[in-house]
Scaffold this motif. Structure first.
Motif, PDB file in Angstrom:
ATOM      1  N   ARG A   1     -36.746 196.148  27.578  1.00 31.00           N
ATOM      2  CA  ARG A   1     -36.407 194.828  27.027  1.00 31.00           C
ATOM      3  C   ARG A   1     -35.019 194.391  27.479  1.00 31.00           C
ATOM      4  O   ARG A   1     -34.823 193.252  27.925  1.00 31.00           O
ATOM      5  CB  ARG A   1     -36.469 194.865  25.500  1.00 31.00           C
TER       6      ARG A   1
ATOM      7  N   HIS B   1     -45.627 196.708  30.612  1.00 30.65           N
ATOM      8  CA  HIS B   1     -44.555 195.912  29.997  1.00 30.65           C
ATOM      9  C   HIS B   1     -44.313 194.631  30.800  1.00 30.65           C
ATOM     10  O   HIS B   1     -44.156 193.548  30.226  1.00 30.65           O
ATOM     11  CB  HIS B   1     -43.263 196.743  29.935  1.00 30.65           C
TER      12      HIS B   1
ATOM     13  N   GLN C   1     -47.201 192.161  30.292  1.00 27.32           N
ATOM     14  CA  GLN C   1     -47.139 191.518  28.985  1.00 27.32           C
ATOM     15  C   GLN C   1     -46.099 190.404  28.974  1.00 27.32           C
ATOM     16  O   GLN C   1     -46.322 189.334  28.410  1.00 27.32           O
ATOM     17  CB  GLN C   1     -46.810 192.544  27.884  1.00 27.32           C
ATOM     18  N   ARG C   2     -44.979 190.646  29.634  1.00 29.94           N
ATOM     19  CA  ARG C   2     -43.964 189.591  29.757  1.00 29.94           C
ATOM     20  C   ARG C   2     -44.511 188.413  30.561  1.00 29.94           C
ATOM     21  O   ARG C   2     -44.247 187.255  30.251  1.00 29.94           O
ATOM     22  CB  ARG C   2     -42.700 190.140  30.434  1.00 29.94           C
TER      23      ARG C   2
ATOM     24  N   LYS D   1     -47.667 187.508  30.805  1.00 34.80           N
ATOM     25  CA  LYS D   1     -48.625 186.792  29.950  1.00 34.80           C
ATOM     26  C   LYS D   1     -47.907 185.859  28.984  1.00 34.80           C
ATOM     27  O   LYS D   1     -48.320 184.706  28.780  1.00 34.80           O
ATOM     28  CB  LYS D   1     -49.486 187.781  29.174  1.00 34.80           C
ATOM     29  N   ASN D   2     -46.823 186.366  28.397  1.00 35.79           N
ATOM     30  CA  ASN D   2     -46.063 185.547  27.446  1.00 35.79           C
ATOM     31  C   ASN D   2     -45.491 184.306  28.128  1.00 35.79           C
ATOM     32  O   ASN D   2     -45.524 183.199  27.577  1.00 35.79           O
ATOM     33  CB  ASN D   2     -44.927 186.360  26.821  1.00 35.79           C
ATOM     34  N   ALA D   3     -44.976 184.500  29.352  1.00 32.56           N
ATOM     35  CA  ALA D   3     -44.377 183.381  30.080  1.00 32.56           C
ATOM     36  C   ALA D   3     -45.441 182.381  30.524  1.00 32.56           C
ATOM     37  O   ALA D   3     -45.247 181.156  30.421  1.00 32.56           O
ATOM     38  CB  ALA D   3     -43.605 183.906  31.290  1.00 32.56           C
TER      39      ALA D   3
ATOM     40  N   ALA E   1     -48.316 181.865  29.080  1.00 33.68           N
ATOM     41  CA  ALA E   1     -48.796 181.197  27.866  1.00 33.68           C
ATOM     42  C   ALA E   1     -47.831 180.115  27.406  1.00 33.68           C
ATOM     43  O   ALA E   1     -48.241 179.142  26.764  1.00 33.68           O
ATOM     44  CB  ALA E   1     -49.010 182.224  26.760  1.00 33.68           C
ATOM     45  N   ALA E   2     -46.549 180.287  27.756  1.00 39.99           N
ATOM     46  CA  ALA E   2     -45.542 179.286  27.376  1.00 39.99           C
ATOM     47  C   ALA E   2     -45.494 178.123  28.360  1.00 39.99           C
ATOM     48  O   ALA E   2     -44.700 177.192  28.188  1.00 39.99           O
ATOM     49  CB  ALA E   2     -44.175 179.948  27.287  1.00 39.99           C
TER      50      ALA E   2
ATOM     51  N   THR F   1     -44.999 178.390  31.813  1.00 39.87           N
ATOM     52  CA  THR F   1     -44.204 178.618  33.017  1.00 39.87           C
ATOM     53  C   THR F   1     -45.123 178.791  34.218  1.00 39.87           C
ATOM     54  O   THR F   1     -46.170 179.433  34.123  1.00 39.87           O
ATOM     55  CB  THR F   1     -43.328 179.880  32.859  1.00 39.87           C
TER      56      THR F   1
ATOM     57  N   CYS G   1     -54.494 181.581  33.302  1.00 38.84           N
ATOM     58  CA  CYS G   1     -54.005 180.287  32.791  1.00 38.84           C
ATOM     59  C   CYS G   1     -55.177 179.367  32.438  1.00 38.84           C
ATOM     60  O   CYS G   1     -55.126 178.648  31.428  1.00 38.84           O
ATOM     61  CB  CYS G   1     -53.109 179.625  33.840  1.00 38.84           C
TER      62      CYS G   1
END
Length: 301
Positions: free
Chosen positions: A199, A248, A251-252, A254-256, A258-259, A261, A294
């Motif tokens: 992190r 890890h 997962q980062r 995927k988060n980006a 989903a936001a 980006t 996406c």
């Protein structure tokens, strides 16, 4: 004396401690039979497995000093330095050493597989601490190997000795597996630190200059050798440290994504030099491409 003694073959070490040489490529030393001995700091060109029954010695080993206690096994490989500088002191030791030259393994399966015994590259603070039962197993094997070495040489002796060496190495591997399990609580703490390290790596934007985090980087930051770190993570999680890092990263990603980006921006933001490399890893880990991921997100909205 600060001289480093070169141990190019088993006879070099045997002559230093006063042990009889029965075979040019392998020896077993019972320290009780040769003590007292003087300390020596050695540059090894051979393999060595050392353990003492009673000892309290500050040994130089790899990159640190180790308080060598009873039941501790230290393994050295060609190219490594270990021991203690000769200060003129004579010490009484009980315990054993198995030393063997790489030439003994030539043409055998062990010649290729010995690199799989990762504990030869562990750091000093990662040494094996045996139980009494494990200690007895290794002593028994040392005695059997010693008896074989002292027999009259025949066409099968070297093959038998190599099999004994492999047996010792496999027992050491079993004992290390036990040690990983008995230290499970500490291993869980390492996992927490591993997650925190990953992190922090991205939050501090280290990927901009260093690229994706590597196993070597994480091991160094957690003060472990890459081999020991990798083995610990594998025993604790059932997966490799490299895969743990990749999960890890994904997962980062995927988060980006989903936001909202963009794919290329996510790739470069995570430290990938090329966006296609990111897409390849993403598909390998998830089974679909970033663009398909996406589209699936959009369908859920």
């Amino acid at each position: 004396m600060n001289r480093i003694q070169k141990v190019k073959n088993v006879s070099d070490y045997c002559h230093y401690v006063g042990a009889v040489v029965h075979h040019p490529l392998i020896c077993v030393i019972n320290f009780a039979e040769v003590s007292p001995i003087r300390h020596s700091l050695n540059n090894y060109s051979i393999y060595g497995i050392f353990f003492h029954d009673e000892a309290d010695i500050d040994l130089e080993y790899g990159r640190g000093i180790y308080d060598y206690k009873k039941g501790t096994v230290i393994c050295v490989a060609p190219g490594q330095i270990g021991g203690k500088k000769d200060n003129g002191e004579w010490v009484n030791l009980t315990g054993w050493a198995l030393l063997f030259h790489p030439d003994l393994l030539q043409g055998t399966p062990l010649e290729k597989s010995i690199s799989d015994y990762s504990f030869f590259d562990y750091r000093v603070n990662e040494a094996l601490h045996m139980t009494e039962e494990e200690h007895m197993v290794l002593v028994s094997l040392m005695q059997q190997i010693q008896a074989e070495i002292e027999r009259k040489h025949d066409s099968l002796q070297n093959a038998i000795l190599v099999n004994y060496i492999e047996l010792v190495l496999n027992f050491c591997r079993r004992f290390y597996n036990r040690q990983f399990l008995t230290r499970k609580l500490g291993n869980t703490d390492i996992l927490i630190k591993f997650d925190s390290l990953l992190r922090d790596y991205f939050e501090q934007n280290r990927q901009a200059s260093l690229g994706l985090p590597s196993v070597q980087y994480c091991a160094d930051k957690l003060c472990m050798s890459p081999n020991y770190f990798g083995d610990l993570i594998k025993k604790t999680t059932g997966d490799t440290a490299g895969n743990y890092i990749r999960r890890h990263v994904i997962q980062r990603a995927k988060n980006a994504l989903a936001a909202g980006t963009g794919i290329a921006q996510v790739a470069y933001g995570l430290g990938f030099e090329y966006s296609q490399h990111f897409s390849k890893m993403f598909k390998k880990e998830t089974g679909i491409t970033p663009s398909a991921y996406c589209k699936n997100l959009q369908k859920r909205e």
